[in-house]
Design a protein around this motif. Structure first.
Motif, PDB file in Angstrom:
ATOM      1  N   THR A  28      -7.115  32.144  -7.351  1.00 27.59           N
ATOM      2  CA  THR A  28      -5.995  31.231  -7.557  1.00 27.59           C
ATOM      3  C   THR A  28      -4.691  31.772  -7.010  1.00 27.59           C
ATOM      4  O   THR A  28      -3.622  31.311  -7.383  1.00 27.59           O
ATOM      5  CB  THR A  28      -5.831  30.950  -9.058  1.00 27.59           C
ATOM      6  OG1 THR A  28      -5.597  32.194  -9.744  1.00 27.59           O
ATOM      7  CG2 THR A  28      -7.063  30.276  -9.619  1.00 27.59           C
ATOM      8  N   THR A  31      -1.802  29.551  -5.935  1.00 27.38           N
ATOM      9  CA  THR A  31      -1.118  28.719  -6.922  1.00 27.38           C
ATOM     10  C   THR A  31       0.063  29.437  -7.581  1.00 27.38           C
ATOM     11  O   THR A  31       0.727  28.860  -8.434  1.00 27.38           O
ATOM     12  CB  THR A  31      -2.085  28.267  -8.028  1.00 27.38           C
ATOM     13  OG1 THR A  31      -2.516  29.419  -8.773  1.00 27.38           O
ATOM     14  CG2 THR A  31      -3.298  27.561  -7.437  1.00 27.38           C
ATOM     15  N   TYR A  32       0.292  30.684  -7.194  1.00 30.92           N
ATOM     16  CA  TYR A  32       1.377  31.463  -7.794  1.00 30.92           C
ATOM     17  C   TYR A  32       2.538  31.639  -6.833  1.00 30.92           C
ATOM     18  O   TYR A  32       2.336  31.919  -5.653  1.00 30.92           O
ATOM     19  CB  TYR A  32       0.893  32.865  -8.186  1.00 30.92           C
ATOM     20  CG  TYR A  32      -0.102  32.888  -9.319  1.00 30.92           C
ATOM     21  CD1 TYR A  32      -1.471  32.879  -9.065  1.00 30.92           C
ATOM     22  CD2 TYR A  32       0.327  32.926 -10.635  1.00 30.92           C
ATOM     23  CE1 TYR A  32      -2.380  32.911 -10.101  1.00 30.92           C
ATOM     24  CE2 TYR A  32      -0.575  32.960 -11.678  1.00 30.92           C
ATOM     25  CZ  TYR A  32      -1.928  32.947 -11.402  1.00 30.92           C
ATOM     26  OH  TYR A  32      -2.827  32.976 -12.432  1.00 30.92           O
ATOM     27  N   MET A  34       5.168  34.239  -5.730  1.00 32.57           N
ATOM     28  CA  MET A  34       5.117  35.688  -5.762  1.00 32.57           C
ATOM     29  C   MET A  34       6.511  36.274  -5.571  1.00 32.57           C
ATOM     30  O   MET A  34       7.335  35.743  -4.815  1.00 32.57           O
ATOM     31  CB  MET A  34       4.202  36.213  -4.665  1.00 32.57           C
ATOM     32  CG  MET A  34       2.748  35.765  -4.799  1.00 32.57           C
ATOM     33  SD  MET A  34       1.983  36.319  -6.346  1.00 32.57           S
ATOM     34  CE  MET A  34       2.047  38.089  -6.144  1.00 32.57           C
ATOM     35  N   ARG A  53       4.608  29.091  -3.037  1.00 31.67           N
ATOM     36  CA  ARG A  53       3.153  29.135  -2.999  1.00 31.67           C
ATOM     37  C   ARG A  53       2.622  28.945  -1.589  1.00 31.67           C
ATOM     38  O   ARG A  53       1.630  29.576  -1.190  1.00 31.67           O
ATOM     39  CB  ARG A  53       2.578  28.084  -3.935  1.00 31.67           C
ATOM     40  CG  ARG A  53       2.879  28.355  -5.402  1.00 31.67           C
ATOM     41  CD  ARG A  53       2.306  27.297  -6.308  1.00 31.67           C
ATOM     42  NE  ARG A  53       2.897  25.986  -6.058  1.00 31.67           N
ATOM     43  CZ  ARG A  53       2.466  24.880  -6.626  1.00 31.67           C
ATOM     44  NH1 ARG A  53       1.445  24.904  -7.465  1.00 31.67           N
ATOM     45  NH2 ARG A  53       3.051  23.741  -6.361  1.00 31.67           N
ATOM     46  N   ALA A  98       3.702  37.819 -10.205  1.00 34.80           N
ATOM     47  CA  ALA A  98       3.209  36.459  -9.975  1.00 34.80           C
ATOM     48  C   ALA A  98       3.752  35.526 -11.048  1.00 34.80           C
ATOM     49  O   ALA A  98       3.772  35.876 -12.238  1.00 34.80           O
ATOM     50  CB  ALA A  98       1.686  36.446  -9.974  1.00 34.80           C
ATOM     51  N   ASP A  99       4.142  34.351 -10.622  1.00 33.60           N
ATOM     52  CA  ASP A  99       4.730  33.356 -11.513  1.00 33.60           C
ATOM     53  C   ASP A  99       3.945  32.060 -11.392  1.00 33.60           C
ATOM     54  O   ASP A  99       3.769  31.537 -10.288  1.00 33.60           O
ATOM     55  CB  ASP A  99       6.202  33.141 -11.112  1.00 33.60           C
ATOM     56  CG  ASP A  99       6.937  32.158 -12.012  1.00 33.60           C
ATOM     57  OD1 ASP A  99       8.137  31.964 -11.792  1.00 33.60           O
ATOM     58  OD2 ASP A  99       6.309  31.610 -12.940  1.00 33.60           O
ATOM     59  N   ARG A 100       3.521  31.515 -12.524  1.00 31.36           N
ATOM     60  CA  ARG A 100       2.706  30.294 -12.508  1.00 31.36           C
ATOM     61  C   ARG A 100       3.525  29.020 -12.361  1.00 31.36           C
ATOM     62  O   ARG A 100       2.955  27.944 -12.142  1.00 31.36           O
ATOM     63  CB  ARG A 100       1.891  30.212 -13.801  1.00 31.36           C
ATOM     64  CG  ARG A 100       0.813  31.266 -13.918  1.00 31.36           C
ATOM     65  CD  ARG A 100       0.131  31.209 -15.275  1.00 31.36           C
ATOM     66  NE  ARG A 100       1.038  31.592 -16.341  1.00 31.36           N
ATOM     67  CZ  ARG A 100       0.679  31.722 -17.610  1.00 31.36           C
ATOM     68  NH1 ARG A 100      -0.575  31.469 -17.963  1.00 31.36           N
ATOM     69  NH2 ARG A 100       1.552  32.074 -18.531  1.00 31.36           N
ATOM     70  N   TYR A 111       8.272  35.903 -14.809  1.00 37.10           N
ATOM     71  CA  TYR A 111       7.032  36.224 -14.115  1.00 37.10           C
ATOM     72  C   TYR A 111       5.951  36.615 -15.112  1.00 37.10           C
ATOM     73  O   TYR A 111       6.217  37.310 -16.096  1.00 37.10           O
ATOM     74  CB  TYR A 111       7.268  37.321 -13.085  1.00 37.10           C
ATOM     75  CG  TYR A 111       8.001  36.793 -11.866  1.00 37.10           C
ATOM     76  CD1 TYR A 111       9.362  36.512 -11.926  1.00 37.10           C
ATOM     77  CD2 TYR A 111       7.318  36.541 -10.682  1.00 37.10           C
ATOM     78  CE1 TYR A 111      10.029  35.998 -10.824  1.00 37.10           C
ATOM     79  CE2 TYR A 111       7.982  36.033  -9.570  1.00 37.10           C
ATOM     80  CZ  TYR A 111       9.343  35.756  -9.646  1.00 37.10           C
ATOM     81  OH  TYR A 111       9.997  35.238  -8.557  1.00 37.10           O
ATOM     82  N   ASP A 112       4.729  36.183 -14.823  1.00 37.47           N
ATOM     83  CA  ASP A 112       3.637  36.308 -15.789  1.00 37.47           C
ATOM     84  C   ASP A 112       2.785  37.556 -15.609  1.00 37.47           C
ATOM     85  O   ASP A 112       2.239  38.082 -16.578  1.00 37.47           O
ATOM     86  CB  ASP A 112       2.736  35.075 -15.685  1.00 37.47           C
ATOM     87  CG  ASP A 112       3.513  33.785 -15.912  1.00 37.47           C
ATOM     88  OD1 ASP A 112       3.664  32.993 -14.959  1.00 37.47           O
ATOM     89  OD2 ASP A 112       3.977  33.595 -17.054  1.00 37.47           O
ATOM     90  N   TYR A 113       2.642  38.007 -14.386  1.00 39.40           N
ATOM     91  CA  TYR A 113       1.760  39.140 -14.097  1.00 39.40           C
ATOM     92  C   TYR A 113       2.486  40.134 -13.191  1.00 39.40           C
ATOM     93  O   TYR A 113       3.246  39.739 -12.299  1.00 39.40           O
ATOM     94  CB  TYR A 113       0.464  38.671 -13.418  1.00 39.40           C
ATOM     95  CG  TYR A 113      -0.280  37.638 -14.213  1.00 39.40           C
ATOM     96  CD1 TYR A 113      -0.263  36.298 -13.839  1.00 39.40           C
ATOM     97  CD2 TYR A 113      -0.987  37.991 -15.360  1.00 39.40           C
ATOM     98  CE1 TYR A 113      -0.924  35.346 -14.577  1.00 39.40           C
ATOM     99  CE2 TYR A 113      -1.658  37.036 -16.107  1.00 39.40           C
ATOM    100  CZ  TYR A 113      -1.618  35.712 -15.710  1.00 39.40           C
ATOM    101  OH  TYR A 113      -2.273  34.771 -16.454  1.00 39.40           O
TER     102      TYR A 113
END
Length: 124
Positions: A28, A31-32, A34, A53, A98-100, A111-113
């Motif tokens: 995926t 879909t992020y 960055m 994206r 990474a940001d959803r 940012y999520d990850y």
């Protein structure tokens, strides 16, 4: 969930170039949004650059605009940070994230990850 692994850091002299890479796991990646952030010793982590994206839109901190370029290859699940004309003040640990969400943002809390970081040291 996505796992991020940065590479490409090192010790260089002022004026040199480096290219950082961030490899992402999973199917995926495209879909992020960055981003790249950095944290210098004794300072808070700060935004460096972000890419949409599709890769068509980018955003940069004023301190790196014109010297750094963010890009991505969705087929390779990888985001890059090309750093030119490096300065001693660019010395920091560089992180990719990474940001959803759909809009490029500059706050690390958005940012999520996160990756584990890679050290960049620029000597004068």
């Amino acid at each position: 969930q996505v796992q991020l692994v940065e590479s490409g850091g090192g010790l260089v002299q002022a004026g040199d170039s480096l290219r950082l890479s961030c490899a992402a796991s999973g199917r995926t990646f495209g879909t992020y949004i960055m981003g790249w952030f950095r944290q210098a010793p004794g300072k808070e982590r700060e935004f460096v650059a972000a890419i949409s994206r599709s890769g068509y839109s980018t955003n940069y901190a004023d301190s790196v605009k014109g010297r750094f370029t963010i890009s991505r290859d969705n087929a390779k699940n990888t985001v890059y940070l090309q750093m030119n004309s490096l300065k001693p003040e660019d010395t920091a640990v560089y992180y990719c994230a990474a940001d959803r969400q759909l809009v490029m943002r500059r706050e690390e809390g958005d940012y999520d990850y996160w990756g584990q970081g890679t050290q960049v040291t620029v000597s004068s």
